[in-house]
Write a protein that holds these residues in place. Structure first.
Motif, PDB file in Angstrom:
ATOM      1  N   GLU A  11       0.724  -1.161   0.151  1.00 33.81           N
ATOM      2  CA  GLU A  11       0.130   0.295   0.194  1.00 33.81           C
ATOM      3  C   GLU A  11       0.911   1.263   0.343  1.00 33.81           C
ATOM      4  O   GLU A  11       0.259   2.165  -0.735  1.00 33.81           O
ATOM      5  CB  GLU A  11      -0.753   0.070   1.202  1.00 33.81           C
ATOM      6  CG  GLU A  11      -1.996  -1.119   1.284  1.00 33.81           C
ATOM      7  CD  GLU A  11      -1.488  -2.504   1.588  1.00 33.81           C
ATOM      8  OE1 GLU A  11      -2.178  -3.395   1.606  1.00 33.81           O
ATOM      9  OE2 GLU A  11      -0.246  -2.579   2.090  1.00 33.81           O
ATOM     10  N   ASP A  12       2.239   1.315   0.865  1.00 29.10           N
ATOM     11  CA  ASP A  12       2.778   2.291   0.684  1.00 29.10           C
ATOM     12  C   ASP A  12       3.542   2.555  -0.726  1.00 29.10           C
ATOM     13  O   ASP A  12       3.345   3.669  -1.064  1.00 29.10           O
ATOM     14  CB  ASP A  12       4.040   2.132   1.636  1.00 29.10           C
ATOM     15  CG  ASP A  12       3.721   2.101   3.259  1.00 29.10           C
ATOM     16  OD1 ASP A  12       2.645   2.477   3.635  1.00 29.10           O
ATOM     17  OD2 ASP A  12       4.057   1.142   3.847  1.00 29.10           O
ATOM     18  N   LEU A  13       4.051   1.611  -1.402  1.00 29.42           N
ATOM     19  CA  LEU A  13       4.581   1.691  -2.649  1.00 29.42           C
ATOM     20  C   LEU A  13       3.503   2.273  -3.548  1.00 29.42           C
ATOM     21  O   LEU A  13       3.636   3.057  -4.393  1.00 29.42           O
ATOM     22  CB  LEU A  13       4.969   0.531  -3.102  1.00 29.42           C
ATOM     23  CG  LEU A  13       5.456   0.575  -4.817  1.00 29.42           C
ATOM     24  CD1 LEU A  13       6.568   1.551  -4.825  1.00 29.42           C
ATOM     25  CD2 LEU A  13       6.050  -0.772  -5.049  1.00 29.42           C
ATOM     26  N   ALA A  14       2.315   1.724  -3.485  1.00 27.25           N
ATOM     27  CA  ALA A  14       1.217   2.196  -4.583  1.00 27.25           C
ATOM     28  C   ALA A  14       0.884   3.402  -4.103  1.00 27.25           C
ATOM     29  O   ALA A  14       0.685   4.385  -5.194  1.00 27.25           O
ATOM     30  CB  ALA A  14      -0.125   1.554  -4.286  1.00 27.25           C
ATOM     31  N   ALA A  23      -3.143  -2.228  -9.189  1.00 28.42           N
ATOM     32  CA  ALA A  23      -2.129  -2.198 -10.393  1.00 28.42           C
ATOM     33  C   ALA A  23      -0.916  -2.889  -9.842  1.00 28.42           C
ATOM     34  O   ALA A  23      -0.255  -3.706 -10.541  1.00 28.42           O
ATOM     35  CB  ALA A  23      -1.938  -1.007 -10.932  1.00 28.42           C
ATOM     36  N   LEU A  24      -0.608  -2.710  -8.647  1.00 25.70           N
ATOM     37  CA  LEU A  24       0.583  -3.161  -7.998  1.00 25.70           C
ATOM     38  C   LEU A  24       0.505  -4.779  -7.729  1.00 25.70           C
ATOM     39  O   LEU A  24       1.230  -5.726  -8.030  1.00 25.70           O
ATOM     40  CB  LEU A  24       0.944  -2.566  -6.504  1.00 25.70           C
ATOM     41  CG  LEU A  24       2.273  -3.193  -6.074  1.00 25.70           C
ATOM     42  CD1 LEU A  24       3.471  -3.017  -6.730  1.00 25.70           C
ATOM     43  CD2 LEU A  24       2.317  -2.414  -4.536  1.00 25.70           C
ATOM     44  N   GLN A  25      -0.723  -5.170  -7.443  1.00 22.45           N
ATOM     45  CA  GLN A  25      -1.165  -6.326  -7.308  1.00 22.45           C
ATOM     46  C   GLN A  25      -1.129  -7.303  -8.465  1.00 22.45           C
ATOM     47  O   GLN A  25      -0.364  -8.459  -8.747  1.00 22.45           O
ATOM     48  CB  GLN A  25      -2.511  -6.889  -6.682  1.00 22.45           C
ATOM     49  CG  GLN A  25      -2.427  -6.115  -5.110  1.00 22.45           C
ATOM     50  CD  GLN A  25      -3.758  -6.185  -4.719  1.00 22.45           C
ATOM     51  OE1 GLN A  25      -5.042  -5.959  -5.491  1.00 22.45           O
ATOM     52  NE2 GLN A  25      -3.770  -6.178  -3.482  1.00 22.45           N
ATOM     53  N   ARG A  26      -1.426  -6.802  -9.689  1.00 21.59           N
ATOM     54  CA  ARG A  26      -1.136  -7.228 -11.008  1.00 21.59           C
ATOM     55  C   ARG A  26       0.131  -7.579 -11.535  1.00 21.59           C
ATOM     56  O   ARG A  26       0.483  -8.396 -11.922  1.00 21.59           O
ATOM     57  CB  ARG A  26      -2.159  -6.633 -12.009  1.00 21.59           C
ATOM     58  CG  ARG A  26      -3.608  -6.519 -12.023  1.00 21.59           C
ATOM     59  CD  ARG A  26      -4.236  -5.605 -12.865  1.00 21.59           C
ATOM     60  NE  ARG A  26      -3.947  -5.880 -14.132  1.00 21.59           N
ATOM     61  CZ  ARG A  26      -4.038  -4.985 -15.227  1.00 21.59           C
ATOM     62  NH1 ARG A  26      -4.441  -3.597 -14.995  1.00 21.59           N
ATOM     63  NH2 ARG A  26      -3.348  -5.255 -16.316  1.00 21.59           N
ATOM     64  N   GLU A  31       1.654  -9.905 -14.678  1.00 26.10           N
ATOM     65  CA  GLU A  31       0.624  -9.210 -15.707  1.00 26.10           C
ATOM     66  C   GLU A  31       1.113  -8.159 -16.595  1.00 26.10           C
ATOM     67  O   GLU A  31       1.935  -7.323 -15.748  1.00 26.10           O
ATOM     68  CB  GLU A  31      -0.674  -8.912 -15.214  1.00 26.10           C
ATOM     69  CG  GLU A  31      -1.621 -10.173 -14.490  1.00 26.10           C
ATOM     70  CD  GLU A  31      -2.809  -9.764 -14.112  1.00 26.10           C
ATOM     71  OE1 GLU A  31      -3.484  -8.698 -14.464  1.00 26.10           O
ATOM     72  OE2 GLU A  31      -3.416 -10.548 -13.119  1.00 26.10           O
ATOM     73  N   ILE A  32       0.738  -7.845 -17.471  1.00 30.34           N
ATOM     74  CA  ILE A  32       1.360  -6.889 -18.537  1.00 30.34           C
ATOM     75  C   ILE A  32       0.550  -5.739 -18.023  1.00 30.34           C
ATOM     76  O   ILE A  32      -0.752  -5.730 -18.083  1.00 30.34           O
ATOM     77  CB  ILE A  32       1.117  -7.093 -19.957  1.00 30.34           C
ATOM     78  CG1 ILE A  32       1.954  -8.557 -20.074  1.00 30.34           C
ATOM     79  CG2 ILE A  32       1.757  -5.796 -20.687  1.00 30.34           C
ATOM     80  CD1 ILE A  32       3.308  -8.363 -20.695  1.00 30.34           C
ATOM     81  N   LEU A  33       1.337  -4.410 -17.937  1.00 33.69           N
ATOM     82  CA  LEU A  33       0.938  -3.060 -17.262  1.00 33.69           C
ATOM     83  C   LEU A  33       1.226  -2.152 -18.308  1.00 33.69           C
ATOM     84  O   LEU A  33       2.254  -2.371 -19.086  1.00 33.69           O
ATOM     85  CB  LEU A  33       1.170  -2.744 -15.970  1.00 33.69           C
ATOM     86  CG  LEU A  33       0.700  -3.926 -14.816  1.00 33.69           C
ATOM     87  CD1 LEU A  33       1.312  -3.651 -13.468  1.00 33.69           C
ATOM     88  CD2 LEU A  33      -0.719  -3.955 -14.694  1.00 33.69           C
ATOM     89  N   PRO A  34       0.570  -1.038 -18.285  1.00 30.32           N
ATOM     90  CA  PRO A  34       0.694   0.157 -19.205  1.00 30.32           C
ATOM     91  C   PRO A  34       2.429   0.535 -18.827  1.00 30.32           C
ATOM     92  O   PRO A  34       2.638   0.383 -17.717  1.00 30.32           O
ATOM     93  CB  PRO A  34      -0.228   1.284 -18.751  1.00 30.32           C
ATOM     94  CG  PRO A  34      -1.541   0.559 -18.074  1.00 30.32           C
ATOM     95  CD  PRO A  34      -0.812  -0.857 -17.718  1.00 30.32           C
TER      96      PRO A  34
END
Length: 87
Positions: A11-14, A23-26, A31-34
């Motif tokens: 949560e701190d990093l997000a 998005a961080l969990q993905r 998973e591929i992210l933008p």
């Protein structure tokens, strides 16, 4: 490893990266992210003192991360001493 070294939770990093926790969990699931999400995560970690090392850069064994050395506290300079800050 970087989060543990900083004492951060996901949560701190997000929050620091300005990305949704989802998005961080993905990212953690591979998973591929933008591209902007990767850049935001990298920049947040780098800003907090994380150094990303390429294969064989500092130690053998492959790529990894380490924390930047903390700046030494130089204390109070003699010209800044006064009775108000005499401890």
């Amino acid at each position: 490893m970087a989060l543990a070294g900083l004492g951060w939770l996901p949560e701190d990093l997000a929050r620091e990266a300005g990305v949704p926790l989802e998005a961080l969990q993905r990212f953690d699931r591979g998973e591929i992210l933008p591209h902007g999400v990767y850049a935001a995560l990298r920049d947040a970690l780098h800003g907090a003192g994380v150094i990303f090392e390429d294969d064989g850069q500092m130690v053998e064994g492959g790529p990894g991360v380490r924390l930047r050395r903390a700046q030494a506290d130089e204390g109070t300079r003699p010209e800044e001493l006064s009775s108000a800050n005499d401890g």
